[in-house]
Design an enzyme around this catalytic site. Structure first.
Site, PDB file in Angstrom:
ATOM      1  N   SER A 128       0.685  -1.248   0.243  1.00 10.37           N
ATOM      2  CA  SER A 128      -0.071   0.061   0.111  1.00 10.37           C
ATOM      3  C   SER A 128       0.853   1.667   0.022  1.00 10.37           C
ATOM      4  O   SER A 128       2.574   1.281   0.399  1.00 10.37           O
ATOM      5  CB  SER A 128      -0.819   0.107   0.899  1.00 10.37           C
ATOM      6  OG  SER A 128      -1.278   1.308   1.916  1.00 10.37           O
ATOM      7  N   SER A 129       0.282   2.541  -0.846  1.00  6.86           N
ATOM      8  CA  SER A 129       1.375   3.974  -0.818  1.00  6.86           C
ATOM      9  C   SER A 129       1.122   4.027   1.317  1.00  6.86           C
ATOM     10  O   SER A 129       2.279   4.929   1.177  1.00  6.86           O
ATOM     11  CB  SER A 129       0.430   4.700  -1.422  1.00  6.86           C
ATOM     12  OG  SER A 129      -0.528   5.036  -1.572  1.00  6.86           O
ATOM     13  N   CYS A 130       0.671   3.343   2.076  1.00 10.88           N
ATOM     14  CA  CYS A 130       0.728   4.024   3.066  1.00 10.88           C
ATOM     15  C   CYS A 130       1.809   3.373   3.546  1.00 10.88           C
ATOM     16  O   CYS A 130       2.483   4.511   4.954  1.00 10.88           O
ATOM     17  CB  CYS A 130      -0.882   3.305   3.900  1.00 10.88           C
ATOM     18  SG  CYS A 130      -1.181   1.749   4.755  1.00 10.88           S
ATOM     19  N   TYR A 156      -1.445  -0.894  10.196  1.00 12.42           N
ATOM     20  CA  TYR A 156      -2.044  -1.339   9.453  1.00 12.42           C
ATOM     21  C   TYR A 156      -0.416  -1.162   8.075  1.00 12.42           C
ATOM     22  O   TYR A 156       0.005  -2.252   6.899  1.00 12.42           O
ATOM     23  CB  TYR A 156      -2.497  -0.412   8.068  1.00 12.42           C
ATOM     24  CG  TYR A 156      -3.473  -0.941   6.964  1.00 12.42           C
ATOM     25  CD1 TYR A 156      -3.297  -2.323   6.558  1.00 12.42           C
ATOM     26  CD2 TYR A 156      -2.471  -0.568   6.165  1.00 12.42           C
ATOM     27  CE1 TYR A 156      -3.880  -2.465   5.377  1.00 12.42           C
ATOM     28  CE2 TYR A 156      -2.903  -0.514   4.739  1.00 12.42           C
ATOM     29  CZ  TYR A 156      -3.518  -1.649   4.029  1.00 12.42           C
ATOM     30  OH  TYR A 156      -3.647  -2.192   3.483  1.00 12.42           O
ATOM     31  N   LYS A 160       2.280  -3.900   6.847  1.00 11.99           N
ATOM     32  CA  LYS A 160       2.515  -3.795   5.274  1.00 11.99           C
ATOM     33  C   LYS A 160       4.034  -3.993   4.812  1.00 11.99           C
ATOM     34  O   LYS A 160       4.898  -4.596   4.080  1.00 11.99           O
ATOM     35  CB  LYS A 160       1.798  -2.967   4.140  1.00 11.99           C
ATOM     36  CG  LYS A 160      -0.259  -3.342   4.127  1.00 11.99           C
ATOM     37  CD  LYS A 160       0.264  -4.643   3.197  1.00 11.99           C
ATOM     38  CE  LYS A 160      -1.113  -5.098   2.931  1.00 11.99           C
ATOM     39  NZ  LYS A 160      -1.561  -6.005   2.095  1.00 11.99           N
ATOM     40  N   HIS A 176     -13.132   3.795   3.262  1.00 15.01           N
ATOM     41  CA  HIS A 176     -12.039   4.838   1.752  1.00 15.01           C
ATOM     42  C   HIS A 176     -12.476   5.914   1.377  1.00 15.01           C
ATOM     43  O   HIS A 176     -13.983   5.450   1.491  1.00 15.01           O
ATOM     44  CB  HIS A 176     -11.289   3.982   1.507  1.00 15.01           C
ATOM     45  CG  HIS A 176     -10.444   2.981   2.249  1.00 15.01           C
ATOM     46  ND1 HIS A 176     -10.671   2.014   1.639  1.00 15.01           N
ATOM     47  CD2 HIS A 176      -9.114   3.748   2.683  1.00 15.01           C
ATOM     48  CE1 HIS A 176      -8.986   1.139   2.401  1.00 15.01           C
ATOM     49  NE2 HIS A 176      -8.520   2.521   2.666  1.00 15.01           N
TER      50      HIS A 176
END
Length: 309
Positions: free
Chosen positions: A108-110, A137, A141, A180
């Site tokens: 994920s880009s987070c 989270y 990842k 989201h």
């Protein structure tokens, strides 16, 4: 991958997994292994081990994850880190232990720092502090990424890690409590339109900038990279284009056909100020997204009206 290769898609009912299944079937891959949560609990180490022993998949798309918006991440951080660490650990280890030819891990880009230089290059990972609201989270990842890289290094596996930007599309979660931003907007505007409400309240200032990728494009990129990318280094998947949340709200309002007012609740968080991925590495390999944001929103809204009660 051969057309008869045995392919396991973990999380095949979710937003990403369902799109990957559709893309695989569209390309003629018909030997797919698909298990619901009731059939296979990915948090159960022994159950996952038994599954790999019996099924012996050759390729794995790891799209299963516990996901949610800002409020869900803030409220249930223990659930997010436990579930995602367990899923990643169980599947990645058993993919190695049972001779999987290649695994694709969806991050994920987070995972990137909160105040990253923009656009975000892959090498910015772990260079500064994460966004606090989704740290649990993100760390799960990041652990999955490092696990893939570690197994490649120690055991010679071929495990790759993709970092998609914000996703949306058919089979998204439209629950206002834990969805989201895009699906939440679609549902809010639709509800306000149906009930003829004079205004809709959105979180934050609307100034945060986000990039959005239609999920079918991610599925196509996943197949492309599974066949053409063989490196431990992470690779971003996005559009290379972003909009402010305020601009997004106007686009969604127009598609839904809601004519009331948008009110911004500035007491609520914006999250990371900007999040735009650098996709030069992906473009250099020969892949680019094909669905525009306007077309993607329209398609998602049509799916919502037909499927969400």
């Amino acid at each position: 991958m051969e057309k008869n290769s045995k392919i396991y898609v973990a999380g095949h009912r979710g937003l990403v997994g369902s799109a990957i299944v559709q893309a695989l079937q569209g390309r003629g891959f018909d030997n797919l292994v698909l298990k619901t949560h009731q059939e296979l609990d990915l948090l159960d180490q022994s159950a996952v081990k038994k599954f790999f022993e019996q099924e012996k998949p050759e390729y794995v798309f790891l799209a299963a994850a516990k996901v949610g918006g800002i409020m869900a991440n803030k409220t249930f951080p223990a659930d997010f880190i436990y579930n995602n660490l367990s899923i990643g650990t169980n599947i990645i280890h058993n993919a190695y232990a049972h001779g999987v030819k290649k695994l694709l891990f969806l991050g994920s880009s987070c995972i990137y720092p909160k105040l990253c230089p923009q656009p975000i290059k892959e090498e910015y990972l772990l260079t500064s502090e994460l966004e606090p609201t989704n740290k649990a989270y993100a760390l799960a990842k990041i652990a999955g990424i490092v696990m893939c890289q570690s197994y490649n290094e120690q055991y010679g596996t071929n495990f790759i890690s993709l970092m998609p930007t914000n996703l949306y599309g058919p089979n998204d979660n439209f629950d206002l409590e834990n969805s989201h931003v895009m699906p939440a907007m679609i549902r809010k505007f639709h509800k306000a339109k149906v009930k003829n409400e004079p205004q809709v309240t959105m979180w934050g200032t609307g100034s945060a900038q986000r990039e959005f990728l239609y999920v079918d494009d991610l599925a196509k990129a996943s197949l492309f990279l599974m066949e053409n990318y063989h490196d431990s280094a992470i690779i971003n998947v996005g559009t290379g284009e972003d909009v402010t949340i305020k601009e997004l709200a106007e686009k969604v309002r127009a598609v839904v056909g809601y004519e009331g007012e948008i009110v911004w609740d500035t007491t609520k968080p914006d999250g990371t100020p900007r999040k735009l991925l650098d996709v030069n590495k992906l473009h250099a390999l020969g892949w680019k997204h094909s669905v525009s944001l306007d077309d993607g929103i329209a398609s998602t809204y049509e799916w919502f009206k037909e499927n969400y009660k």
